[in-house]
Design a protein around this motif. Sequence first.
Motif, PDB file in Angstrom:
ATOM      1  N   VAL A   4      -4.903   5.769  -3.322  1.00  0.00           N
ATOM      2  CA  VAL A   4      -5.580   4.928  -2.322  1.00  0.00           C
ATOM      3  C   VAL A   4      -6.311   3.740  -2.946  1.00  0.00           C
ATOM      4  O   VAL A   4      -6.215   2.613  -2.435  1.00  0.00           O
ATOM      5  CB  VAL A   4      -6.506   5.772  -1.430  1.00  0.00           C
ATOM      6  CG1 VAL A   4      -7.419   4.884  -0.583  1.00  0.00           C
ATOM      7  CG2 VAL A   4      -5.669   6.668  -0.516  1.00  0.00           C
ATOM      8  N   PRO A   5      -7.090   3.910  -4.043  1.00  0.00           N
ATOM      9  CA  PRO A   5      -7.734   2.719  -4.622  1.00  0.00           C
ATOM     10  C   PRO A   5      -6.726   1.642  -5.026  1.00  0.00           C
ATOM     11  O   PRO A   5      -6.974   0.441  -4.842  1.00  0.00           O
ATOM     12  CB  PRO A   5      -8.477   3.278  -5.843  1.00  0.00           C
ATOM     13  CG  PRO A   5      -8.712   4.710  -5.521  1.00  0.00           C
ATOM     14  CD  PRO A   5      -7.503   5.141  -4.751  1.00  0.00           C
ATOM     15  N   ALA A   6      -5.587   2.069  -5.553  1.00  0.00           N
ATOM     16  CA  ALA A   6      -4.541   1.103  -5.894  1.00  0.00           C
ATOM     17  C   ALA A   6      -4.001   0.430  -4.638  1.00  0.00           C
ATOM     18  O   ALA A   6      -3.759  -0.786  -4.612  1.00  0.00           O
ATOM     19  CB  ALA A   6      -3.406   1.804  -6.645  1.00  0.00           C
ATOM     20  N   ALA A   7      -3.802   1.215  -3.576  1.00  0.00           N
ATOM     21  CA  ALA A   7      -3.297   0.669  -2.316  1.00  0.00           C
ATOM     22  C   ALA A   7      -4.258  -0.368  -1.740  1.00  0.00           C
ATOM     23  O   ALA A   7      -3.842  -1.434  -1.271  1.00  0.00           O
ATOM     24  CB  ALA A   7      -3.075   1.799  -1.314  1.00  0.00           C
ATOM     25  N   VAL A   8      -5.549  -0.054  -1.765  1.00  0.00           N
ATOM     26  CA  VAL A   8      -6.557  -0.987  -1.260  1.00  0.00           C
ATOM     27  C   VAL A   8      -6.538  -2.267  -2.097  1.00  0.00           C
ATOM     28  O   VAL A   8      -6.548  -3.391  -1.571  1.00  0.00           O
ATOM     29  CB  VAL A   8      -7.958  -0.354  -1.270  1.00  0.00           C
ATOM     30  CG1 VAL A   8      -9.037  -1.400  -0.983  1.00  0.00           C
ATOM     31  CG2 VAL A   8      -8.025   0.772  -0.244  1.00  0.00           C
ATOM     32  N   GLN A  44       0.827  -1.204   0.000  1.00  0.00           N
ATOM     33  CA  GLN A  44       0.000   0.000   0.000  1.00  0.00           C
ATOM     34  C   GLN A  44       0.862   1.256   0.000  1.00  0.00           C
ATOM     35  O   GLN A  44       0.519   2.253  -0.649  1.00  0.00           O
ATOM     36  CB  GLN A  44      -0.970  -0.005   1.176  1.00  0.00           C
ATOM     37  CG  GLN A  44      -0.334  -0.056   2.551  1.00  0.00           C
ATOM     38  CD  GLN A  44      -1.376  -0.167   3.643  1.00  0.00           C
ATOM     39  OE1 GLN A  44      -2.008   0.822   3.991  1.00  0.00           O
ATOM     40  NE2 GLN A  44      -1.566  -1.360   4.179  1.00  0.00           N
ATOM     41  N   ALA A  45       1.988   1.208   0.694  1.00  0.00           N
ATOM     42  CA  ALA A  45       2.892   2.362   0.690  1.00  0.00           C
ATOM     43  C   ALA A  45       3.457   2.598  -0.700  1.00  0.00           C
ATOM     44  O   ALA A  45       3.570   3.746  -1.165  1.00  0.00           O
ATOM     45  CB  ALA A  45       4.019   2.154   1.695  1.00  0.00           C
ATOM     46  N   LEU A  46       3.815   1.523  -1.401  1.00  0.00           N
ATOM     47  CA  LEU A  46       4.334   1.668  -2.757  1.00  0.00           C
ATOM     48  C   LEU A  46       3.294   2.306  -3.676  1.00  0.00           C
ATOM     49  O   LEU A  46       3.624   3.145  -4.529  1.00  0.00           O
ATOM     50  CB  LEU A  46       4.751   0.303  -3.305  1.00  0.00           C
ATOM     51  CG  LEU A  46       6.033  -0.303  -2.717  1.00  0.00           C
ATOM     52  CD1 LEU A  46       6.208  -1.735  -3.205  1.00  0.00           C
ATOM     53  CD2 LEU A  46       7.259   0.538  -3.076  1.00  0.00           C
ATOM     54  N   LEU A  49     -10.587  -1.420  -8.081  1.00  0.00           N
ATOM     55  CA  LEU A  49      -9.884  -0.717  -9.159  1.00  0.00           C
ATOM     56  C   LEU A  49     -10.826  -0.299 -10.275  1.00  0.00           C
ATOM     57  O   LEU A  49     -10.716   0.797 -10.825  1.00  0.00           O
ATOM     58  CB  LEU A  49      -8.789  -1.619  -9.740  1.00  0.00           C
ATOM     59  CG  LEU A  49      -7.428  -1.610  -9.052  1.00  0.00           C
ATOM     60  CD1 LEU A  49      -6.447  -2.447  -9.855  1.00  0.00           C
ATOM     61  CD2 LEU A  49      -6.896  -0.195  -8.880  1.00  0.00           C
ATOM     62  N   ALA A  50     -11.756  -1.182 -10.622  1.00  0.00           N
ATOM     63  CA  ALA A  50     -12.678  -0.877 -11.720  1.00  0.00           C
ATOM     64  C   ALA A  50     -13.514   0.362 -11.421  1.00  0.00           C
ATOM     65  O   ALA A  50     -13.897   1.101 -12.338  1.00  0.00           O
ATOM     66  CB  ALA A  50     -13.586  -2.074 -11.995  1.00  0.00           C
ATOM     67  N   ALA A  94       2.108  -2.640  -7.591  1.00  0.00           N
ATOM     68  CA  ALA A  94       1.637  -1.682  -6.588  1.00  0.00           C
ATOM     69  C   ALA A  94       2.075  -0.271  -6.925  1.00  0.00           C
ATOM     70  O   ALA A  94       1.264   0.664  -6.983  1.00  0.00           O
ATOM     71  CB  ALA A  94       2.154  -2.086  -5.205  1.00  0.00           C
ATOM     72  N   VAL A  95       3.366  -0.087  -7.154  1.00  0.00           N
ATOM     73  CA  VAL A  95       3.871   1.261  -7.421  1.00  0.00           C
ATOM     74  C   VAL A  95       3.422   1.738  -8.800  1.00  0.00           C
ATOM     75  O   VAL A  95       3.123   2.931  -8.996  1.00  0.00           O
ATOM     76  CB  VAL A  95       5.411   1.305  -7.241  1.00  0.00           C
ATOM     77  CG1 VAL A  95       6.134   0.477  -8.268  1.00  0.00           C
ATOM     78  CG2 VAL A  95       5.916   2.737  -7.226  1.00  0.00           C
TER      79      VAL A  95
END
Length: 343
Positions: free
Chosen positions: A82-86, A64-66, A138-139, A196-197
């Motif tokens: 944030v959506p990517a982190a989740v 999530q940090a990445l 993500l969608a 993630a990143v």
Amino acid sequence: MTALAPATAPPHVLARCRKLVRPALETAVGRLHPWVGEMAAYSFGWCEVGGSPADVPGGKGVRQALAVLGAEAAGAPAERGVPAAVAVELVHAFSLLHDDIMDGDATRRRRPAVWRAYGTGPAVLAGDALFALAVQTLADAPGGPGAVRLLSAALADLVRGQADDLLFAERPWTGVSAREYRVMAEHKTGALLGCAVALGAALGGASETTVDALDRAGRQLGVAFQLVDDVLGIWGDPAVTGKPVHGDLRERKKTYPVLAALGSPAGPRLAELLDTPGRTAEAAALIEEAGGRTAALAEARRHTARAEALLAGLPPASASASASASASAELRDLLGFLVRRDL
């Protein structure tokens, strides 16, 4: 120098990103069926079996940090990531639930794994639900279709790497090459770190070139991360790692220290020890004597250097050059911490 520098305290960025992502992650898990949601919450350390609240230390929150730093590296606010982190946290939790079942690991973070606490079938169901929720998360985000494609490609690599890792255990000790190991590690561990990143950067509006460079940097980090895990799996302190001493050797894992030592003059003797029950302590000592630990840490340094070079070559985002440079610096700091942890 034959070892990486000693571990330092986790960088502040991990706590910052956990605080930012946790509410959105809880909201996402709250959309699941209550029973499945309880298993998910248990896997994150938020509750006990039955649903009573708990505050069990979970993972470091690396992925999530990445994702958050990827968005910031693109010059976007942290919230854009944030959506990517989740999504990557949900996918990581899904992979751990299924990994524990496949590997027969009864504990996770010093308490019963989900499959031991709830049963194998329910744990598989919970993992499937987490995967579906990640895709949905993500969608629903701006730029979601492209992000889902990135995640799908990473998941395909993750499955490929996990399959290779399982098949390696069935091969003879000398039947896996260092090159095959690196490909497996990049897929099994690096794919999700790179994703993630890259996802955070994509949602933050980064160029395709930047997204690709961050993905490749994350993959290099993943290989280094796996190499350090290999060292900890043989010589790590169980009180710190949460893993049984010499567990990887008993499970016949073809880790890099083992492969390097098998290629030395001590290889035949080591193979004999590894095939003899109850000789794992002797095998671990011989692996170190034959240079397996040193070789693994040297390889981790090489992959770390490649990741750092990719990060150093990123152009600052024109939208916010100073914020982008700060995020890149935090990425490098996080990379250094992850490959020096608990050594």
